[in-house]
Each structure stands twice: as C-alpha cells, then as structure tokens.
Design a protein around this motif. Structure first.
Motif, PDB file in Angstrom:
ATOM      1  N   ALA A  23       8.611  -5.393   9.987  1.00  0.00           N
ATOM      2  CA  ALA A  23       9.537  -6.020   8.514  1.00  0.00           C
ATOM      3  C   ALA A  23       9.329  -5.127   7.452  1.00  0.00           C
ATOM      4  O   ALA A  23      10.369  -5.322   6.614  1.00  0.00           O
ATOM      5  N   ASP A  24       8.693  -3.986   7.543  1.00  0.00           N
ATOM      6  CA  ASP A  24       8.826  -2.866   6.546  1.00  0.00           C
ATOM      7  C   ASP A  24       9.756  -1.911   6.483  1.00  0.00           C
ATOM      8  O   ASP A  24       9.945  -1.084   5.719  1.00  0.00           O
ATOM      9  N   VAL A  25      10.455  -1.850   7.843  1.00  0.00           N
ATOM     10  CA  VAL A  25      11.269  -0.803   8.077  1.00  0.00           C
ATOM     11  C   VAL A  25      12.496  -0.915   6.905  1.00  0.00           C
ATOM     12  O   VAL A  25      13.016  -2.031   7.126  1.00  0.00           O
ATOM     13  N   PRO A  26      12.823  -0.117   6.399  1.00  0.00           N
ATOM     14  CA  PRO A  26      13.936  -0.405   5.217  1.00  0.00           C
ATOM     15  C   PRO A  26      15.357  -0.439   5.910  1.00  0.00           C
ATOM     16  O   PRO A  26      15.592   0.662   6.583  1.00  0.00           O
ATOM     17  N   VAL A  27      16.150  -1.229   5.557  1.00  0.00           N
ATOM     18  CA  VAL A  27      17.370  -1.516   6.363  1.00  0.00           C
ATOM     19  C   VAL A  27      18.500  -1.599   5.147  1.00  0.00           C
ATOM     20  O   VAL A  27      18.127  -2.440   4.241  1.00  0.00           O
TER      21      VAL A  27
END
Lengths: 320, 320
Positions: free
Chosen positions: B232-236
């Motif tokens: 959920a922390d991976v920036p998209v």
C-alpha cells in the motif's frame, strides 16, 4: 532466492570473464580508476551472424574475432588495452553450448591480450545473433595516431599480408582451395598488431577492415592527400598465392578490396623508416612499403609495375 | 572522392552528435582525457525492435529512451555523464527519415543531460533493428553506489511512481485507457534521476528496469538481506490509478513487477532520511519509503496493510 534465467545465463558464461572494476557483474555498471596521466581511447564494433561471421562458425572463434577486431582499433591508435563491455542479442534456439565456447574463446584472448570484461547486457531478439563490443584502452596524451596526419612524401606501409581474410571466407564457402587451412584461420582469427611502437614513427594509421583500397581512401581523404599504390608491392601470403589460379580473374580484386585483413595501414616519413623496421622486428611483424602519399586531391591510384593505372570496379565493402 | 554509402549515413545522422574526443567520427576510436582524480563508470544496454520498443515507435523517442535507460544506470551509481558510444544494426527497408528522427532525439537529450557521442559502428542485419549503447560517466573515488551495501534496518525507498512504464506499454497496445497520454509518455521517455546527491545518503542503489520485485530481489541478494515491502506504500500515479478498473485483476502485478520504470531503488538508514528528503526536494523528485531491509535469508516479501503476505505469480521480467 534463485536467479531469473537471464541472470543465470550471465553468471554462467560472462561472470568468469569479469575483471577488476566489473564488480562481479552484480551491478549494472563498472567502476574503475583510469591510469593516471593517460588519455583514454574507446571504440565499438558490432558483429551480426550471417553478415560478419558464418552461421556455422564455432562460438570460440566468433568471440575471439569480436574481441580482436576491436583490439585492432586500439592497435591502430597505438593504445594499450584496458577492458571491454559486451552486449549480446540472442535469437531463439541458439544452444547454451555455443555460448560456453564463446566465453572460452574470450577467456583465452583476454589472457593473451591482457584485458578483462567490465560489463554489458543480454537481451533476446527474433533475428540473427548480434554482438556489440565496446573496448577501452589508454595512450600517452597527444600520442594517439589518427587518420588525418599523413604528409606529402610519406610512404604507405602495411603490416603482415593483405587479402588472406577475404580469401579465407572464400575458402570456407568452398570457392578456393585452402589445404592447410591457413586462409580460413586468417578469416577467423585476426592478429591485432598491438606490439608495435608507432608514436613518433607513423604520421597516421588505421586498421584495414573494409579492404585496402577503401581504407586507404579514408586515410587519403582525412589527410587531404593523393595515395599511389604499386600493386606488385602489396605483400601477399604463400597461401593466397596458391589460391590464385582457383580464384580466377577476381583474385587481385579480392586481395586489394576484400576486407577482413585487420592489418595496419601506416603513413611513415622516410626519416622514420629505420625506427619502423626496428619496432617491427622486435614485434615479429613484417612491414612493407606499398606506395606513397603525394599532394593532390584526395584519391587512391593503383599502378602496375609499368606505371599503368589499374581500374578497380569495386573499391571496397560498405554495409549499405 | 565520394564516401561509400555506409559512411555517408554516419556523416548524415551521427556526425552532428559527435562531441570533443570523438575526432568527428573520422577515426575508428575516440580519444579523451578523463576528469583527473575521478573514477570512471561504464555501462552498456541494448534495445531490440519488437522486444524493447514497438515497431511503430517513432525514431526520436527510441533514441531518447536508449540514451535514458543508460543514463538511469549512471544515476543509480551517483555518477555524472561524460559521453557514449553507439552501435546500430540496421534491417533492410528502415527509412532514412527514421534515423533522422533518431538522431534528433539523441541531440535533444544530449543537450538536456550534458553529454555527447564518442563513437560507434553501423552494420546491416537481416533481423530487427538492434541498438547498443555504452555510456561513460565519472564519480568521486569510493562514492559509487552499489547493490551490495544495504544494511539491516535500512529503509527501502523509491523515487517517483512505480508501474507507469508497464501500464504505458499496455496503453499503447490498447489494453488500458490513457486519456492524457501520461502512461504512454512514461513508457517512451524514462526520467533518469541524475539530480540526486546520494553519496553519504544511500547505502545501496539500483534502477528499477525489470520490475520492482525482481530488482529489489537483486538488492536483497547482493546485500544478503531480507526485503519487506508494504504494497500500500508503493507510490502510484493518478494515471495508473485511473487505469486500474480497466486493467482488472492483473493491475497490481503489472505495477509491482511490470518493469520499464527507471526509477531509483535505494537503501537508506534512518539517520540519512532528512538528507534524502533535502536532496529530493532540491531535485524536484518525490521519494517514498516502501519497506525495510532486515537480517535474514535473501528474499522479497510483499505485505498487505494487515500484514498478510501477498503472493506474486510472476516475480518480474527476464529475457530468457
């Protein structure tokens, strides 16, 4: 945690070739300290299956030729080898064994010529195998030999013998006899002329890869001079002479314009001929004067012993 | 004396790109003096038509991408660009216009990133277009960032956003919507993160080219650590989010394993987080912590916010 197949391939065939600075090919880049006080020399040459080598050529010979054609570029500059990078674009179905042989050939020549692999890239392709090699070397500042330095009156010299590479390809394709395999060997394994000390001896230099006539044309154009060659003085090996009858009327053109020689072409003033002879003797390399540069519009003229001008229908090899 | 067609092609498209040291591409090699007191960094990457770029991709975008994927390797080392060599293996029928655009794209990026062409080679091929680029850069001795330096407790950080490149390819092939063309642009034009000052900040670095999961696996293996990522922390990007519904169940895997991001993946100790934030702010580049390295067998674990482990069927892209 296992390696993906591409990385296992690299680890298997290329990691054993990696030298200092290559970081074990574990990173995308190599890091090294260049020799202090030296200029760097870099060149790149690509080879394509079916264009620069035969589809059946063994991997070890292809690897060695790829490295040697690049070493020949360093030799033409008077530079010392440092290392190289390699990209391979691999077609489907090329067996792993082929690359094992390719790596073994590179390993043998690394040892012989004193350099090692710094890095590279492996990709797939739907077409023929494409190999691209970038070589790095070093030279004393200001000492690099260029194509543009020839002077009027300079002798035109070549190392070794001319024409063996092209006739070797003809031999491998069954067009001329080659009982001892000498010509085929010369096609497969160029001899980069790294042993010569040419700084202060030659005014200009390049290697003969696309045929003597075309490459001499480059020297003539870059130096702004007319080049005159006496065809009878062009050194030809006994093996090439032996193939003459079978090759027929095209033999002389194959020798003069055929390519794949990887000998050096030098512009040497008369005052340096003795020094050239000495460095050649020490390196065990034959050198032969085949003509002279003169003032005039850039051109290449081939003359018979009688002085008559010899026309050449095809001046050399171009890829397009 | 006219140039053979191969050399006219080089003069037309590549000589305008040649910088100091390239000797006007008149010789087979380039000669230059490396910046005194600096280590040299070299890397090579090849791109094949139909594998790394689409057959219809315009020449200018292909040229810029080729240069940028190599610049991204320098960025991952914390190095400054110096120059590059290029070999092109050209199939029959590719129009000259394509190469005019290719050269124009390279010229634009040379200007933007401060480097120039040093040399190379042009050959023919019967297969698809193959482009191989070797890049040279420099770095302070000992300051090059490697994959093997991560320490237990280091945060795992990424620059920019992840997944846009892979979704951009999907968009160009009509599988997901891309109304503003943002995703396609990210596929065509990587942004090498050269502006960051990472020496003394990151313990390890690499660029994300083969997918976040696979490339993080390389960092984990080379550093001998277990990597844990909170998905959920991976920036998209907003554009990637907008494509989510159309991409269906495979969207998350495309983002995490799709490749072509050319963002940096960094191992940063807590004590350096402020310095990372400062250099990122100055460079105008977003940085995001997505997980942490821990002692343990080399591995990559992806976790949901709940802590549940997320399986990934396909860990990343491999060419074999």
């Amino acid at each position: 945690m296992s390696l993906p197949p591409e990385f296992a391939f690299i680890a298997r065939h290329f990691r054993p070739l990696a030298g200092p600075g290559a970081l074990g090919l574990a990173d995308d880049t190599a890091v090294f300290d260049p020799p202090p006080g030296r200029s760097l020399v870099v060149a790149a040459d690509a080879m394509v299956q079916g264009v620069h080598f035969l589809p059946d050529d063994p991997g070890d010979l292809v690897g060695r030729k790829l490295l040697r054609v690049n070493l020949s570029d360093l030799a033409a500059m008077g530079a010392t080898p440092l290392g190289y990078l390699l990209t391979v674009s691999v077609p489907p179905g090329l067996p792993d064994d082929w690359f094992a042989a390719f790596g073994a050939g590179l390993a043998a020549d690394q040892e012989q010529f004193g350099l090692s692999l710094l890095g590279g890239d492996t990709t797939s392709t739907t077409g023929p195998l494409v190999l691209s090699l970038t070589i790095l070397g070093h030279v004393a500042p200001g000492a690099a030999l260029r194509r543009c330095g020839a002077q009027p009156g300079d002798g035109i010299w070549v190392t070794g013998t001319i024409g063996d590479g092209a006739l070797g390809l003809d031999a491998l394709q069954g067009r001329v006899p080659d009982p001892g395999g000498v010509l085929a060997d010369r096609y497969h394994l160029p001899r980069p002329r790294l042993g010569l000390v040419l700084a202060g001896v030659a005014h200009a230099a390049m290697d003969v890869s696309d045929g003597l006539v075309q490459d001499l044309g480059h020297l003539a154009r870059e130096s702004g001079l007319a080049a005159e060659v006496f065809v009878a003085d062009v050194p030809v090996s006994a093996a090439a002479q032996a193939a003459r009858a079978a090759a027929g009327a095209g033999w002389r053109e194959r020798v003069l314009a055929g390519g794949d020689d990887y000998e050096l072409l030098l512009a040497v003033p008369e005052s340096a001929e003795q020094a050239l002879g000495e460095t050649a003797r020490r390196a065990g390399v034959a050198v032969t004067r085949i003509g002279r540069f003169q003032s005039g519009a850039p051109s290449v003229t081939l003359r018979e012993r009688s002085g008559a001008v010899l026309p050449l229908e095809r001046a050399g090899w171009s890829h397009f």
